[in-house]
Write an enzyme that holds these catalytic residues in place. Sequence first.
Site, PDB file in Angstrom:
ATOM      1  N   ASP A   1     -12.932  16.296  22.419  1.00 44.87           N
ATOM      2  CA  ASP A   1     -11.868  15.909  21.488  1.00 44.87           C
ATOM      3  C   ASP A   1     -10.531  16.210  22.155  1.00 44.87           C
ATOM      4  OD1 ASP A   1     -12.041  15.543  18.091  1.00 44.87           O
ATOM      5  OD2 ASP A   1     -10.080  15.830  19.039  1.00 44.87           O
TER       6      ASP A   1
ATOM      7  N   ASP B   1      -8.907  13.824  26.949  1.00 41.71           N
ATOM      8  CA  ASP B   1      -8.711  12.457  26.470  1.00 41.71           C
ATOM      9  C   ASP B   1      -9.740  11.552  27.136  1.00 41.71           C
ATOM     10  OD1 ASP B   1      -7.641   9.768  26.192  1.00 41.71           O
ATOM     11  OD2 ASP B   1      -5.727  10.725  25.667  1.00 41.71           O
TER      12      ASP B   1
ATOM     13  N   PHE C   1     -16.718   8.762  17.945  1.00 43.01           N
ATOM     14  CA  PHE C   1     -15.814   8.766  16.786  1.00 43.01           C
ATOM     15  C   PHE C   1     -14.353   8.814  17.212  1.00 43.01           C
ATOM     16  CE2 PHE C   1     -19.682  11.019  15.427  1.00 43.01           C
ATOM     17  CZ  PHE C   1     -20.000  10.356  14.252  1.00 43.01           C
TER      18      PHE C   1
ATOM     19  N   ASN D   1      -7.858   6.209  17.034  1.00 39.59           N
ATOM     20  CA  ASN D   1      -6.799   6.269  16.015  1.00 39.59           C
ATOM     21  C   ASN D   1      -7.239   5.355  14.879  1.00 39.59           C
ATOM     22  OD1 ASN D   1      -4.718   6.317  18.796  1.00 39.59           O
ATOM     23  ND2 ASN D   1      -4.696   7.963  17.294  1.00 39.59           N
TER      24      ASN D   1
ATOM     25  N   TYR E   1      -5.598  -2.101  13.761  1.00 39.24           N
ATOM     26  CA  TYR E   1      -6.726  -1.152  13.742  1.00 39.24           C
ATOM     27  C   TYR E   1      -8.058  -1.905  13.689  1.00 39.24           C
ATOM     28  CZ  TYR E   1     -10.141   2.019  11.736  1.00 39.24           C
ATOM     29  OH  TYR E   1     -11.290   2.721  11.487  1.00 39.24           O
TER      30      TYR E   1
ATOM     31  N   PHE F   1     -17.331   1.766   5.079  1.00 37.67           N
ATOM     32  CA  PHE F   1     -16.443   1.414   3.974  1.00 37.67           C
ATOM     33  C   PHE F   1     -15.601   2.675   3.691  1.00 37.67           C
ATOM     34  CE2 PHE F   1     -17.206  -3.034   2.848  1.00 37.67           C
ATOM     35  CZ  PHE F   1     -18.028  -3.331   3.918  1.00 37.67           C
TER      36      PHE F   1
ATOM     37  N   LEU G   1      -6.931   7.825  -0.463  1.00 35.47           N
ATOM     38  CA  LEU G   1      -6.814   8.005  -1.906  1.00 35.47           C
ATOM     39  C   LEU G   1      -7.362   9.347  -2.411  1.00 35.47           C
ATOM     40  CD1 LEU G   1      -6.074   6.801  -4.683  1.00 35.47           C
ATOM     41  CD2 LEU G   1      -8.383   5.845  -4.769  1.00 35.47           C
TER      42      LEU G   1
ATOM     43  N   ARG H   1     -12.832  -0.292  -4.308  1.00 33.67           N
ATOM     44  CA  ARG H   1     -13.383   0.082  -3.008  1.00 33.67           C
ATOM     45  C   ARG H   1     -14.782   0.666  -3.189  1.00 33.67           C
ATOM     46  NH1 ARG H   1      -9.889  -2.527  -1.848  1.00 33.67           N
ATOM     47  NH2 ARG H   1      -8.144  -2.284  -0.438  1.00 33.67           N
TER      48      ARG H   1
HETATM   49  N1  UDP Z   1      -4.320   3.972  -2.776  1.00 34.03           N
HETATM   50  C1  UDP Z   1      -3.377   4.195  -3.774  1.00 34.03           C
HETATM   51  N2  UDP Z   1      -2.489   5.239  -3.616  1.00 34.03           N
HETATM   52  C2  UDP Z   1      -2.501   6.050  -2.523  1.00 34.03           C
HETATM   53  C3  UDP Z   1      -3.480   5.817  -1.506  1.00 34.03           C
HETATM   54  C4  UDP Z   1      -4.379   4.772  -1.668  1.00 34.03           C
HETATM   55  O1  UDP Z   1      -3.322   3.471  -4.787  1.00 34.03           O
HETATM   56  O2  UDP Z   1      -1.668   6.966  -2.425  1.00 34.03           O
HETATM   57  C5  UDP Z   1      -5.275   2.860  -2.942  1.00 34.03           C
HETATM   58  C6  UDP Z   1      -5.214   1.833  -1.814  1.00 34.03           C
HETATM   59  O3  UDP Z   1      -4.270   0.827  -2.119  1.00 34.03           O
HETATM   60  C7  UDP Z   1      -6.650   1.297  -1.810  1.00 34.03           C
HETATM   61  C8  UDP Z   1      -7.488   2.491  -2.260  1.00 34.03           C
HETATM   62  O4  UDP Z   1      -6.574   3.400  -2.878  1.00 34.03           O
HETATM   63  O5  UDP Z   1      -6.794   0.274  -2.763  1.00 34.03           O
HETATM   64  C9  UDP Z   1      -8.190   3.195  -1.119  1.00 34.03           C
HETATM   65  O6  UDP Z   1      -7.224   3.457  -0.113  1.00 34.03           O
HETATM   66  P1  UDP Z   1      -7.514   4.359   1.150  1.00 34.03           P
HETATM   67  O7  UDP Z   1      -6.251   4.459   1.954  1.00 34.03           O
HETATM   68  O8  UDP Z   1      -8.151   5.634   0.716  1.00 34.03           O
HETATM   69  O9  UDP Z   1      -8.626   3.571   1.951  1.00 34.03           O
HETATM   70  P2  UDP Z   1      -8.658   2.058   2.537  1.00 34.03           P
HETATM   71  O10 UDP Z   1      -9.262   1.224   1.462  1.00 34.03           O
HETATM   72  O11 UDP Z   1      -7.267   1.684   2.915  1.00 34.03           O
HETATM   73  O12 UDP Z   1      -9.561   2.201   3.724  1.00 34.03           O
END
Ligand code: UDP
Length: 333
Positions: free
Chosen positions: A31, A51, A73, A76, A141, A169, A190, A221
């Site tokens: 890492d 690296d 893994f 970025n 990404y 996911f 989130l 999600r």
């Molecule tokens: N989300 C949100 N507020 C936040 C962070 C994320 O409403 O502060 C929403 C984001 O728009 C998405 C879901 O939560 O619909 C999951 O986002 P996250 O960044 O966790 O994962 P991603 O789906 O981008 O891989």
Amino acid sequence: MSILVLGGAGYIGSHAVYQLIDQNHRVVVVDSLETGHRQAVHPDAAYYQGDIRDKQFLDDVFTKEDIDAVLHFSANSLVGESMQQPLKYFSNNVYGTQVLLETMKEHNVNRIVFSSTAATYGEPETVPITEDMRTNPESTYGETKLTMEKMMKWCALAYGIKYVSLRYFNVAGARKTGEIGEDHQPETHLIPIVLQTALEQRKAITIFGEDYDTEDGTCIRDYIHVEDLIDAHLLALSYLENGGESEIFNLGSNQGFSVKQIIDTARKVTGKQIPAVSGERRPGDPSVLIASADKAKRILGWQPSRTSIETIIEDAWNWHHTHPHGYDGGAEA
Ligand code: UDP
């Protein structure tokens, strides 16, 4: 023989190392600590800081250690940052993987399990998403992860390096025992943000868009527990060891939860109020992403067992409230 875990100090990589050691594997961690944490590396793993783009460094690791297979893994992984700094992503993710594959080829290591992403699909035409659907990444990404998959495909053909690419996911949760968990700086995901709000480290969680074409207007999600996700990596290693062909698998729970459902569940689990405010949509967010993980279940025999969103949030909460400042603050009772 050892399993080499690249990115073994990161959130998902560290969970892989702990499970491999539970199963009595010898583990070598590499890492750079650009985003990983030294404290997340299992004390029984051999550890090298460096690296993967540094060919000499990687050569030394492959020379010193008897590597049987690689779990990759190190990358970025922030969608927003990747749009601002695409070359950083091409360099670390794509070029890094090129150096890795060159090194594997030279040292006759011919099995790799690799972390890919639902971001390779972009906005899906239908859900649940199966592996044969069109890939159309909408972020640098996602593009770099798809490019890494393609690089592996051609290396499999030319050099016989067999790969399994696992398209994640939304990964969340933490190891039950609480030694390791999610600690990103800055945090963008989130569930950790909701739990930081429960800890009153943030005033409110901002909901990114309440006008999507979903039942409650917020994005849906597919959340998968990090420990179930790692189970699939271990099965993929055995699959390749038993002569399995190179494959791509989705890893998800086949179920979708809205942003509001996540916040409501977190309120129940934590017993905290968790204020939420309405915000703008976040650019590039598809409205609904749900995996079909049937292929992984059928071919790898994967059976996720921690699929309830309550369990995922409980295990994440167990980590966050005992480590309110992540690894830097140490554990609190
Ligand atoms: N989300 C949100 N507020 C936040 C962070 C994320 O409403 O502060 C929403 C984001 O728009 C998405 C879901 O939560 O619909 C999951 O986002 P996250 O960044 O966790 O994962 P991603 O789906 O981008 O891989």
